[in-house]
Every structure is written in structure tokens, then in C-alpha cells.
Design an enzyme around this catalytic site. Structure first.
Site, PDB file in Angstrom:
ATOM      1  N   TYR A  97       5.663 -13.115   2.348  1.00 36.68           N
ATOM      2  CA  TYR A  97       4.472 -12.861   1.786  1.00 36.68           C
ATOM      3  C   TYR A  97       4.168 -13.754   0.506  1.00 36.68           C
ATOM      4  CZ  TYR A  97       0.646  -9.528   0.501  1.00 36.68           C
ATOM      5  OH  TYR A  97      -0.699  -8.896   0.171  1.00 36.68           O
ATOM      6  N   LYS A 144       2.550 -14.079   5.802  1.00 42.54           N
ATOM      7  CA  LYS A 144       1.432 -13.312   5.253  1.00 42.54           C
ATOM      8  C   LYS A 144       0.821 -13.905   4.103  1.00 42.54           C
ATOM      9  CE  LYS A 144      -0.087  -8.687   3.856  1.00 42.54           C
ATOM     10  NZ  LYS A 144       0.332  -7.267   3.741  1.00 42.54           N
ATOM     11  N   THR A 171       0.641  -1.130  -0.072  1.00 42.07           N
ATOM     12  CA  THR A 171      -0.118   0.017  -0.098  1.00 42.07           C
ATOM     13  C   THR A 171       0.815   1.356  -0.083  1.00 42.07           C
ATOM     14  OG1 THR A 171      -1.848  -1.219   1.135  1.00 42.07           O
ATOM     15  CG2 THR A 171      -1.926   1.168   1.167  1.00 42.07           C
TER      16      THR A 171
END
Length: 307
Positions: free
Chosen positions: A145, A171, A58
Site C-alpha cells: 500500500y 495499491k 476500512t
């Protein structure tokens, strides 16, 4: 150097909601440290964040130079000042990822979020070697991730955990429930599990049953009180409140996001602008929302009631 041991950092992350602040740019797309720090301070003012992820997805990690990643992380560490763990974005090829991990540690980050390597689709052996090289390059906690071209099996993840004590987080950005259950069944509380599907609120209640107690909330950037209330409803397993939040905001928000490719970050910056906290444009190759889309998003935000 970080003062927070990796396992301690991971346990803190698991206890609450995670913030992934946008990265502020001026009209010439230069990083604006002052506004970025002010935004981090505003988010931290809600006092319930258990982790701040600087220069993450983000935060447009993919559009920042390695030097800029270091600047963003250093700014977050200064503003946070030990109030919550700071996790730095890390990625690209192995050599750059190792350099970024070392930079994150030098800038005071408590951990790194290792995003998928650039472009190539490695086999399990190559992906494990990449992750292990990053883990060995730093003493801070590492969160992998799992998404796109970097999807680990439970066997690969278990081997990495055996050899790398500072690998403390997983994640999920895949949404493969069977894989997630195999990982959790194999590793249990050895790892902290983070929901990382966009938009994470959509999957939060389902993932809670699989040991995923926290998630990355991009919505927290512009509706922090709402995001915290929604998280509380998830943890309380209050299905009525969760469904209310999904129907009234999350699903209409996703509908706007899905109108164009690459809007997962663009719509967050648009949300910032809609509440009067403009963080500037997104960098290419992303594009900003159209005027019509922005207007509909602002109307949705303004009409959204507390969860």
C-alpha cells in the site's frame, strides 16, 4: 496454507470490484464474529466481488490487536469458503508485520495488504528491507500500500519485484499521477494495480487509463448494488453515468466525510447504520458522526438513485 498461487490471486483481483468490510464491534468495542460473518455473507451474495479484504483500513486494522486481526481474518476465510480471495491487513513495525503475515497464511488468507509501517519515515533502503522481510516470511501474495510514510519509487519497486515473486500487487493511496505512470511504465502487467485513495470512486475513471482496473470500495459496505453499477460504468468508460454517480452521491458524501478528521471509516459505519445493518461504533481514536451528520447521510443514501 493458501491454495491460491500469488499470481493467480492477483489476476482475479484485477477483474472486478474489491470489498473492504467494516469490522463489527458491540457497545463495549469487542469484536462480534457472528455479525461480521453475516455481513461478509451478505456482500458475497452479490456474487461479483473479486476480493474481500479482512481487517483492512476500512476494517479498522489500526485499532485491532494482532490477535484480533487473526480472529477477523479467520472469520472471513470461514465465511468466504473459497468463493473469492481473502486478503488480510498487515502492518506496524517489521517484527509485528512478519508475525501478522505468518498468522494470515496460517488462518487461510490468500494474500496480505501491507500497510505503511508505524510512525517512522524510512528512506528507500529501509522501506525496501521492511517489505522484503514480510515477503520472505510468507508464501502468499503480497500487495504493498503506497501511501503516507511508505512511498516507493519505481526503481525500488522494480528491485523488490525482481527478488520477491510473491510481491504481486500495488495499491496507490498517494494520487501522484506522474509516479503512478512511472510505476506502470516500468512494471506493466508484472503487478496488479489497485486504486486506494479515499473515496476510490472519485478517481476510478482517471486511474483506469493508467492500468488500475480495480479499487477498494468502502461504499460497497452499505450500497453494494450501487457500487457495482458504478464500477460497471467506470469499466465501460461511460462518462455520463460516472458523473451522475459522482454528483448525486459521491461528492456530497465526501463533503460530509470532510467535516471532521478521521471520518473515512466512521462514515462507512454510519452508512451501515443508516440502512439498518448496524456494525457498532468505531474504536478510538476515531469518533462517530454526530446526529446531524448521520441524519444528512441517511437522507442522502435514501435519495440516491441507481447509476
Amino acid at each position: 496454507m493458501s491454495k491460491m498461487p500469488p499470481r493467480e490471486m492477483a489476476k482475479i483481483l484485477a477483474k472486478g470490484l474489491l470489498s473492504f468490510p467494516v469490522t463489527h464491534f458491540d457497545r463495549d468495542l469487542r469484536f462480534q464474529e457472528g455479525p461480521y460473518r453475516e455481513h461478509c455473507a451478505w456482500l458475497l451474495g452479490f456474487k461479483r466481488l473479486t476480493g474481500l479484504f479482512a481487517a483492512g483500513g476500512t476494517g479498522e486494522f489500526f485499532s485491532l490487536s494482532p490477535a484480533e486481526v487473526g480472529q477477523v481474518v479467520a472469520a472471513a476465510v470461514k465465511e468466504t469458503n473459497g468463493r473469492t480471495p481473502v486478503i488480510a491487513g498487515c502492518g506496524y513495525g517489521t517484527a509485528i508485520a512478519v508475525d501478522l503475515a505468518k498468522s494470515a497464511e496460517a488462518n487461510g488468507a490468500d494474500g496480505i495488504l501491507l500497510l505503511p509501517p508505524y510512525l517512522m519515515v524510512p528512506n528507500q533502503e529501509g522501506l525496501m528491507a521492511h517489505i522484503e522481510a514480510v515477503c520472505k516470511s510468507t508464501s502468499v501474495g503480497v500487495i504493498v500500500y503506497n501511501r503516507d510514510n511508505a512511498i516507493l519509487t519505481e526503481d525500488s519497486l522494480a528491485k523488490l519485484c525482481e527478488r520477491n515473486p510473491n510481491l504481486v500487487g500495488f495499491k496507490d493511496g498517494v494520487g501522484d499521477i506522474e509516479l503512478m505512470m512511472r510505476v506502470y511504465a516500468r512494471l506493466g502487467d508484472r503487478l496488479t494495480y489497485i486504486g486506494g485513495l479515499p473515496t476510490a470512486e472519485t478517481f476510478a475513471l482517471s486511474y483506469l487509463e493508467m492500468g488500475v482496473t480495480t479499487y477498494s470500495s468502502a461504499i460497497f459496505n452499505f450500497m453494494p448494488a450501487w457500487a457495482l453499477a458504478f464500477y460497471d460504468a467506470v469499466r465501460a468508460k461511460d462518462h455520463a453515468k460516472v458523473m451522475k454517480g459522482l454528483k448525486e452521491f459521491v461528492l456530497p458524501y465526501i463533503a460530509i466525510r470532510n467535516e471532521n478528521k478521521g471520518y473515512a471509516v466512521s462514515i462507512v459505519k454510519a452508512g451501515m447504520k443508516a440502512i439498518g445493518r448496524d456494525a457498532g461504533p468505531v474504536r478510538t481514536p476515531l469518533t462517530d458522526l454526530t446526529a446531524d451528520q448521520f441524519g444528512r447521510l441517511k437522507k442522502l443514501i435514501d435519495a440516491t438513485k441507481p447509476v
